[in-house]
Design a protein around this motif. Structure first.
Motif, PDB file in Angstrom:
ATOM      1  N   LYS A 152       0.824  -1.222   0.000  1.00 47.26           N
ATOM      2  CA  LYS A 152       0.000   0.000   0.000  1.00 47.26           C
ATOM      3  C   LYS A 152       0.854   1.267   0.000  1.00 47.26           C
ATOM      4  O   LYS A 152       0.486   2.278  -0.581  1.00 47.26           O
ATOM      5  N   ALA A 153       1.994   1.211   0.682  1.00 51.19           N
ATOM      6  CA  ALA A 153       2.870   2.388   0.765  1.00 51.19           C
ATOM      7  C   ALA A 153       3.414   2.732  -0.628  1.00 51.19           C
ATOM      8  O   ALA A 153       3.450   3.903  -1.023  1.00 51.19           O
ATOM      9  N   TYR A 154       3.804   1.687  -1.359  1.00 48.74           N
ATOM     10  CA  TYR A 154       4.327   1.933  -2.713  1.00 48.74           C
ATOM     11  C   TYR A 154       3.209   2.418  -3.639  1.00 48.74           C
ATOM     12  O   TYR A 154       3.426   3.268  -4.499  1.00 48.74           O
ATOM     13  N   ASP A 155       2.009   1.874  -3.430  1.00 43.89           N
ATOM     14  CA  ASP A 155       0.869   2.308  -4.256  1.00 43.89           C
ATOM     15  C   ASP A 155       0.573   3.791  -4.024  1.00 43.89           C
ATOM     16  O   ASP A 155       0.328   4.550  -4.970  1.00 43.89           O
ATOM     17  N   LEU A 156       0.608   4.195  -2.732  1.00 43.16           N
ATOM     18  CA  LEU A 156       0.336   5.603  -2.415  1.00 43.16           C
ATOM     19  C   LEU A 156       1.435   6.510  -2.971  1.00 43.16           C
ATOM     20  O   LEU A 156       1.165   7.583  -3.505  1.00 43.16           O
ATOM     21  N   ALA A 157       2.689   6.064  -2.819  1.00 41.94           N
ATOM     22  CA  ALA A 157       3.811   6.867  -3.326  1.00 41.94           C
ATOM     23  C   ALA A 157       3.691   7.045  -4.837  1.00 41.94           C
ATOM     24  O   ALA A 157       3.890   8.136  -5.377  1.00 41.94           O
ATOM     25  N   GLU A 158       3.346   5.965  -5.510  1.00 42.67           N
ATOM     26  CA  GLU A 158       3.184   5.992  -6.974  1.00 42.67           C
ATOM     27  C   GLU A 158       2.084   6.990  -7.367  1.00 42.67           C
ATOM     28  O   GLU A 158       2.223   7.750  -8.318  1.00 42.67           O
ATOM     29  N   ALA A 159       0.996   6.997  -6.589  1.00 44.94           N
ATOM     30  CA  ALA A 159      -0.149   7.851  -6.930  1.00 44.94           C
ATOM     31  C   ALA A 159       0.073   9.313  -6.540  1.00 44.94           C
ATOM     32  O   ALA A 159      -0.349  10.221  -7.261  1.00 44.94           O
ATOM     33  N   PHE A 160       0.737   9.568  -5.415  1.00 43.56           N
ATOM     34  CA  PHE A 160       0.689  10.932  -4.856  1.00 43.56           C
ATOM     35  C   PHE A 160       2.041  11.594  -4.602  1.00 43.56           C
ATOM     36  O   PHE A 160       2.074  12.732  -4.137  1.00 43.56           O
ATOM     37  N   TRP A 161       3.157  10.905  -4.834  1.00 42.30           N
ATOM     38  CA  TRP A 161       4.461  11.535  -4.622  1.00 42.30           C
ATOM     39  C   TRP A 161       5.077  11.937  -5.937  1.00 42.30           C
ATOM     40  O   TRP A 161       4.914  11.207  -6.902  1.00 42.30           O
ATOM     41  N   PRO A 162       5.825  13.045  -6.011  1.00 38.37           N
ATOM     42  CA  PRO A 162       5.933  14.000  -4.910  1.00 38.37           C
ATOM     43  C   PRO A 162       4.597  14.693  -4.658  1.00 38.37           C
ATOM     44  O   PRO A 162       3.883  15.005  -5.614  1.00 38.37           O
ATOM     45  N   GLY A 163       4.297  14.942  -3.387  1.00 35.46           N
ATOM     46  CA  GLY A 163       3.023  15.591  -3.082  1.00 35.46           C
ATOM     47  C   GLY A 163       2.717  15.623  -1.606  1.00 35.46           C
ATOM     48  O   GLY A 163       3.481  15.099  -0.791  1.00 35.46           O
ATOM     49  N   PRO A 164       1.552  16.226  -1.246  1.00 33.87           N
ATOM     50  CA  PRO A 164       1.230  16.499   0.156  1.00 33.87           C
ATOM     51  C   PRO A 164       0.685  15.287   0.913  1.00 33.87           C
ATOM     52  O   PRO A 164      -0.384  15.357   1.510  1.00 33.87           O
TER      53      PRO A 164
END
Ligand code: AMP
Ligand code: MG
Length: 344
Positions: A82-94
């Motif tokens: 899930k952490a990699y999925d979130l990073a892929e979707a929203f990083w760089p970002g808030p």
């Protein structure tokens, strides 16, 4: 100490900032959320200076700012997909993620916790400084603890002139409220703080999300909570803030009925004509919630004046980024809310 202020656009600025970080000093850094007060996150003595400059409680952990998802493993373990999925979707970002901390992250940085918060900011100057420093930068919002956060270099100078070595001026922060924080250390992902990445966006990637009590309610200072920072008084100007909810017309009637000389009104652009003679201050357009998140802290700072007795504040309704604005404004008001629909 003389505090330098350098434009992020000057070619040498990132290198000068990175050198200060490497040498254990403090640098205020622009990010898309708010300005951070940064130090080498792996250096206990440097991190201690952040707590001292801000007057920050020792158990209030810091966020480690990194260059990208590939750096998560350097400071965290047991990282779920899930952490990699979130990073892929929203990083760089808030978006900040809370994960189990590796032993190289000092307890001072994590506020004594076994977990650490990590984020990759969406600001070129911030990422360049982290890259050149070669270390993760621990950075809380650059305000004095308890005060409204800093969204311009001028706000940082107001709070820390003479106390830190450098402020990097990257212009006003685009988002204007601190990052969304999601805890990934339990079975179900948990929202600890709303921000520029909305609950709806998180749900679309995670399929599941629990909202922590600290987001919606006042936390007692002795309570043990998942988001330690959330129990402290936050974002508050010296005056008393009360949120007046309800329709535009009913709220205006309530506020005008109760307004006394020396009070102020914090409202939307669209409402300014309703508050003639009530010293209204707008923080953005209700029709565009991003202008409200971007303008909120500058407005709260303007209202941070001992001569002001009461601030009547209007708050946007609904989800998305409005959810983050509601959270900050409710905390600034210590959850003091009047519903104008129920008042005669
Ligand atoms: P600030 O950077 O000042 O906006 O504050 C960072 C906030 O992140 C803290 O106040 C905490 O609420 C949250 N935080 C940081 N690290 C952790 C962690 N390991 N676990 C839970 N919350 C954290
Ligand atoms: Mg803060």
């Amino acid at each position: 100490m003389k505090t330098q202020c350098l434009s992020a656009n000057l070619p040498e600025t990132a290198k000068i900032a990175a050198n200060i970080i490497k040498n254990g000093g403090l640098v205020a850094i622009p990010t898309e959320t708010v300005y951070g007060l940064g130090a080498n996150g792996l250096d206990e003595a440097a991190v201690a200076k952040i707590f001292e400059a801000k007057g920050r409680p020792q158990d209030n952990p810091l966020i480690l700012h990194i260059c990208g998802p590939e750096q998560i493993e350097l400071f965290c373990h047991h990282i779920p997909q899930k952490a990699y999925d979130l990073a892929e979707a929203f990083w760089p970002g808030p978006l900040t993620m809370v994960l189990p901390a590796r032993s190289n992250v000092p307890k001072r940085t994590t506020g004594g916790l076994s977990t650490v918060a990590v984020r990759c900011p969406d600001h070129d100057a911030a990422r360049e400084i982290i890259r050149l420093a070669g270390v993760p930068i621990a950075a809380p919002s650059a305000n004095i603890s308890g005060k409204p956060s800093t969204t311009t270099a001028q706000h940082v100078l107001h709070d820390h002139d003479g106390k830190i070595e450098l402020v990097v001026d990257g212009g006003p922060s685009r988002v204007g409220v601190e990052s969304t924080i999601v805890d990934l250390t339990e079975e179900r992902p948990r929202l600890l703080r709303p921000g520029g990445i909305t609950p709806e966006q998180l749900l679309a990637v995670l399929g599941d999300l629990v909202v922590d009590k600290a987001v919606t309610a006042q936390i007692d200072k002795d309570e043990v909570v998942k988001a330690p920072g959330m129990k402290y008084r936050h974002y508050a100007p010296q005056s008393q803030v009360v949120i007046v909810s309800g329709s535009r017309e009913k709220a205006a009637r309530y506020i005008r009925d109760h307004f006394e000389p020396g009070d102020r009104v914090l409202c939307f652009d669209e409402e300014l004509p309703l508050y003639e003679g009530c010293a209204p201050l707008s923080y953005g357009r209700e029709a565009d919630v991003n202008t409200l998140s971007a303008g909120l802290f500058a407005a709260l700072r303007e209202l941070d004046d001992p001569k002001i007795h009461q601030v009547y504040a209007r708050c946007p309704v609904g989800g998305g980024v409005a959810y983050a604005v509601q959270n900050r404004l409710k905390k600034a008001a210590a959850f003091h809310i009047v519903d104008a629909e129920e008042e005669v």
